[in-house]
Design a protein around this motif. Sequence first.
Motif, PDB file in Angstrom:
ATOM      1  N   GLN A  29       0.818  -1.211   0.000  1.00 32.09           N
ATOM      2  CA  GLN A  29       0.000   0.000   0.000  1.00 32.09           C
ATOM      3  C   GLN A  29       0.852   1.260   0.000  1.00 32.09           C
ATOM      4  OE1 GLN A  29      -2.877   0.335   3.161  1.00 32.09           O
ATOM      5  NE2 GLN A  29      -2.724   2.541   3.120  1.00 32.09           N
ATOM      6  N   ASP A  87      -4.341   4.817   0.091  1.00 35.19           N
ATOM      7  CA  ASP A  87      -5.621   4.115   0.174  1.00 35.19           C
ATOM      8  C   ASP A  87      -6.588   4.987   0.962  1.00 35.19           C
ATOM      9  OD1 ASP A  87      -7.622   2.220   0.014  1.00 35.19           O
ATOM     10  OD2 ASP A  87      -6.639   0.759   1.310  1.00 35.19           O
ATOM     11  N   ASN A 138     -11.862   1.358  -5.489  1.00 34.99           N
ATOM     12  CA  ASN A 138     -12.562   0.555  -4.491  1.00 34.99           C
ATOM     13  C   ASN A 138     -14.000   1.052  -4.380  1.00 34.99           C
ATOM     14  OD1 ASN A 138     -10.247  -0.951  -3.839  1.00 34.99           O
ATOM     15  ND2 ASN A 138      -9.562   0.633  -2.446  1.00 34.99           N
ATOM     16  N   LYS A 141     -12.451  -4.424  -4.784  1.00 31.59           N
ATOM     17  CA  LYS A 141     -11.179  -3.831  -5.184  1.00 31.59           C
ATOM     18  C   LYS A 141     -11.059  -4.091  -6.687  1.00 31.59           C
ATOM     19  CE  LYS A 141      -6.225  -4.285  -4.230  1.00 31.59           C
ATOM     20  NZ  LYS A 141      -5.235  -5.072  -3.473  1.00 31.59           N
ATOM     21  N   ARG A 185      -6.886   3.389  -4.496  1.00 32.83           N
ATOM     22  CA  ARG A 185      -5.745   2.722  -3.864  1.00 32.83           C
ATOM     23  C   ARG A 185      -4.591   2.644  -4.852  1.00 32.83           C
ATOM     24  NH1 ARG A 185      -4.706  -0.992   0.406  1.00 32.83           N
ATOM     25  NH2 ARG A 185      -3.112  -2.514  -0.129  1.00 32.83           N
TER      26      ARG A 185
END
Length: 163
Positions: free
Chosen positions: A23, A26, A59, A112, A156
């Motif tokens: 990540q 996000d 997302n 996602k 993300r």
Amino acid sequence: MIKLRFFLVICIVIGVISCDDKQVFDTYHTVDNTWEIDEEVSFTLPELDTTQSYNLFINVRNNNEYKYSNLFLISEMKFPNGKVLTDTLEYRLAAPDGKWLGTGFSDLKENKLWYKENVSFKEKGNYTITIEHAMRKNGEVNGISSLDGITDIGFRIENTQNP
């Protein structure tokens, strides 16, 4: 003793969930009650390493009030130099039998969705991602003005390789 075990289980779950070494960015924006056709959701991206490549995801969180099996989106990526890259995207949110494809334990599901793969941000400066829905009923020209059942839209960024 039971409280201690419960506490340890909670700590382990939080630790596992928070270990996300890919990540980079996000975040979510909540959609109030309905997602209006002219309502844009925007994300200003952090300064990213110009020598790295990233995978990008949209997302979507939906609940049982969402009446469709798919979702059409229009995305815009605005570059620091003013260039704009526009995409029309379609994602499946439900299987043919009506079962939601996302993850989640209640009627709220999270999806996602792949947006772009192996993207490099070569220009220094701010990039902005803007997302709006483009849902229409079959055979109708005008879009659905108020889309029920979408609760949150997120964006993300992940490293393509572990840091």
